[in-house]
Design an enzyme around this catalytic site. Structure first.
Site, PDB file in Angstrom:
ATOM      1  N   ALA A  68      30.253  48.889 -37.690  1.00 23.93           N
ATOM      2  CA  ALA A  68      29.203  48.790 -36.686  1.00 23.93           C
ATOM      3  C   ALA A  68      29.532  47.739 -35.629  1.00 23.93           C
ATOM      4  O   ALA A  68      29.392  47.983 -34.430  1.00 23.93           O
ATOM      5  CB  ALA A  68      27.870  48.456 -37.364  1.00 23.93           C
ATOM      6  N   GLN A  98      25.612  51.917 -43.385  1.00 27.63           N
ATOM      7  CA  GLN A  98      25.367  51.116 -44.579  1.00 27.63           C
ATOM      8  C   GLN A  98      23.909  50.713 -44.777  1.00 27.63           C
ATOM      9  O   GLN A  98      23.471  50.569 -45.931  1.00 27.63           O
ATOM     10  CB  GLN A  98      26.293  49.901 -44.585  1.00 27.63           C
ATOM     11  N   CYS A 220      23.730  42.359 -46.659  1.00 25.71           N
ATOM     12  CA  CYS A 220      22.343  42.762 -46.884  1.00 25.71           C
ATOM     13  C   CYS A 220      21.843  42.247 -48.228  1.00 25.71           C
ATOM     14  O   CYS A 220      21.753  42.985 -49.208  1.00 25.71           O
ATOM     15  CB  CYS A 220      22.189  44.283 -46.823  1.00 25.71           C
ATOM     16  N   LYS A 365      24.241  38.695 -42.369  1.00 26.54           N
ATOM     17  CA  LYS A 365      25.132  39.795 -42.722  1.00 26.54           C
ATOM     18  C   LYS A 365      24.309  41.081 -42.865  1.00 26.54           C
ATOM     19  O   LYS A 365      24.197  41.687 -43.944  1.00 26.54           O
ATOM     20  CB  LYS A 365      25.911  39.459 -43.990  1.00 26.54           C
ATOM     21  N   ALA A 367      22.792  44.695 -40.320  1.00 28.71           N
ATOM     22  CA  ALA A 367      22.986  45.476 -39.094  1.00 28.71           C
ATOM     23  C   ALA A 367      22.188  44.882 -37.936  1.00 28.71           C
ATOM     24  O   ALA A 367      22.624  44.916 -36.780  1.00 28.71           O
ATOM     25  CB  ALA A 367      22.590  46.932 -39.329  1.00 28.71           C
ATOM     26  N   CYS A 400      15.326  42.298 -42.243  1.00 26.36           N
ATOM     27  CA  CYS A 400      15.425  43.071 -43.480  1.00 26.36           C
ATOM     28  C   CYS A 400      14.119  43.819 -43.706  1.00 26.36           C
ATOM     29  O   CYS A 400      13.102  43.188 -44.014  1.00 26.36           O
ATOM     30  CB  CYS A 400      15.706  42.150 -44.663  1.00 26.36           C
TER      31      CYS A 400
END
Length: 456
Positions: A68, A98, A220, A365, A367, A400
């Site tokens: 990404a 992911q 994540c 860590k 997206a 998140c």
């Protein structure tokens, strides 16, 4: 528009009305979610970051990584530079979405929904070297690939992602995922699909389930928590929860880096009869016996299981970790790319920048962090090419959608200070809500694709 999309639009419109917000407000507040929202709502809107006129240069720019972060950088640099020689190095041809792997691993999505091709995202005019970097030589401005190529650069963007170290546990390997009651949501769609086979079997009968959070920084960090809660939700829906023991093992005494959410989870898991175990680090596993061995302050402890979500430790790829670009032993980020946490520029090599999971920064860590970091890294690199001051700054933003069950989640957004920075004023970052679930399940994939193309 499909019936599902119409229902989604109506549901979101209802929430906006109740909050006194217009659809324009939703698109403004949603950031990376705006593209996904517009796709579902049929607005056709696209958000483009403001960019100056393309800079003319003959600079050789090498981007290591076609995940990404790497592809997003390639698209932005291709648009912002005229005459540059841009090269992307990565052997991987499949592209994994992911952020969706946890949904595949728990049976919400099918495997094919999260798999695409890198060729569909890379811009034309960019060189694609299908190899992996074996050695970094920043003193001579070059990288060496595992097939023997030496590629020189004027500027380097490191966007490799991280490495999942299955061999850190005795007896463990990626080939075991999907057998012997073993699952692991990381790091590709096949692993996620094989994990769902094990969770599906486990939730039909019940038994003893173990869920592991490894030590150190991981991609994540919410994923092990999501898999635990979604599995528990599946057990309840199938009527097998009473037949099941559930245990969550942490290497320290924390569950989440943001303190308010950490406090919530430490109450929420026991409320759902999920047992918490602190200071447990996996030493090894015996797949045939379905037993796992932990190192604890009181010595070794062996636990049997019917299902185990066994997440290994993670690190920078070996080639980066063993290079001059990695932070040293005296750093809090030993082995990760040694960047300034605000500018994304390397702290010792001024023509090197980083984006994504590889960066040695306190959090980020995810997206969503990639979406926030990439414009900073790219714009600062372009400014440096021009001899101008680098004015872009990354504040540590990460996000998140913490899924607590099918149909509900908490939208957790915070920065380097661990302060909540909610994008949606009508969604509490402290309470379970259906809107973050809708965003995760139906909107954010489209947003991610737009980010990859450098459109947000």
């Amino acid at each position: 528009m499909s019936n599902r999309s119409i229902k989604t639009e109506r549901a979101i419109h209802k929430a906006l009305t109740e909050a006194g917000l217009s659809r324009r407000d939703f698109l403004r507040y949603s950031g990376v979610g705006a593209i996904g929202a517009s796709a579902v709502m049929g607005t056709g809107a696209l958000l483009h970051s403001g960019e100056a006129q393309a800079v003319t240069t003959n600079a050789r720019v090498v981007i290591v990584g076609a995940g990404a972060a790497g592809i997003s950088c390639a698209n932005r640099l291709n648009r912002q530079l005229r005459g540059a020689d841009i090269t992307v190095i990565d052997r991987r041809e499949d592209h994994q979405y992911q952020p969706g792997l946890a949904l595949v691993a728990t049976g919400v999505w099918e495997r094919d929904k999260v798999v695409d091709r890198n060729a569909n995202f890379l811009p034309s005019g960019v060189n694609w070297v299908k190899a992996m970097v074996k050695e970094y030589d920043p003193d001579n401005n070059r990288v060496i690939t595992d097939d023997g190529q030496t590629i020189e650069y004027d500027y380097l963007m490191v966007a490799t992602g991280l490495q999942v170290n299955y061999d850190a546990y005795e007896g463990y390997s990626r080939e075991l995922i999907g057998d012997h009651g073993i699952g692991c949501v990381y790091d590709n769609a096949d692993h996620a699909a094989r994990t769902w086979r094990q969770i599906d079997r486990f939730t039909q009968s019940g038994g003893k389930g173990l869920f592991i959070r490894p030590p150190g920084a991981i991609k994540c960090a919410g994923a092990p928590l999501k898999v635990t809660m979604l599995t528990e939700d599946r057990l309840r829906r199938r009527g097998t929860r009473a037949n099941t023991e559930m245990h969550y093992f942490a290497p320290g005494t924390g569950m989440f880096s943001q303190p308010d959410i950490d406090e919530f989870l430490k109450g929420h898991f026991p409320e759902r009869d999920i047992n918490l175990h602190w200071h447990h680090v996996v030493k090894g596993i015996d797949p045939a016996a379905q037993e796992v061995v932990f190192d604890t302050p009181d010595g070794e402890r062996t636990e049997d299981y019917d299902f185990i979500h066994l997440v290994p430790p993670m690190s920078a790829p070996d080639s980066l970790r063993n290079s001059a670009l990695a932070a040293g032993e005296d750093s809090n980020f030993t082995g990760w790319l040694e960047v300034d946490r605000y500018t994304m520029q390397h702290q010792r090599y001024e023509n090197v920048f980083g984006a994504g999971d590889i960066n040695g920064v306190p959090i980020g860590k995810t997206a969503a962090s990639v979406k926030a970091q990439v414009p900073v890294a790219v714009n600062n690199m372009v400014s440096h090419m021009q001899g101008r001051e680098m004015t872009e700054s990354y504040d540590g933003y990460t996000s998140c959608p913490l899924i607590t069950g099918i149909g509900k989640a908490i939208l957790v957004e915070f920065d380097y200070n661990l302060d909540m920075v909610p994008s949606f004023p009508f969604i509490s970052p402290y309470d379970e809500h259906w809107v973050p679930w809708v965003m995760k399940d139906r909107l954010l994939h489209g947003a991610y694709n737009a980010m990859m193309r450098g459109r947000v």
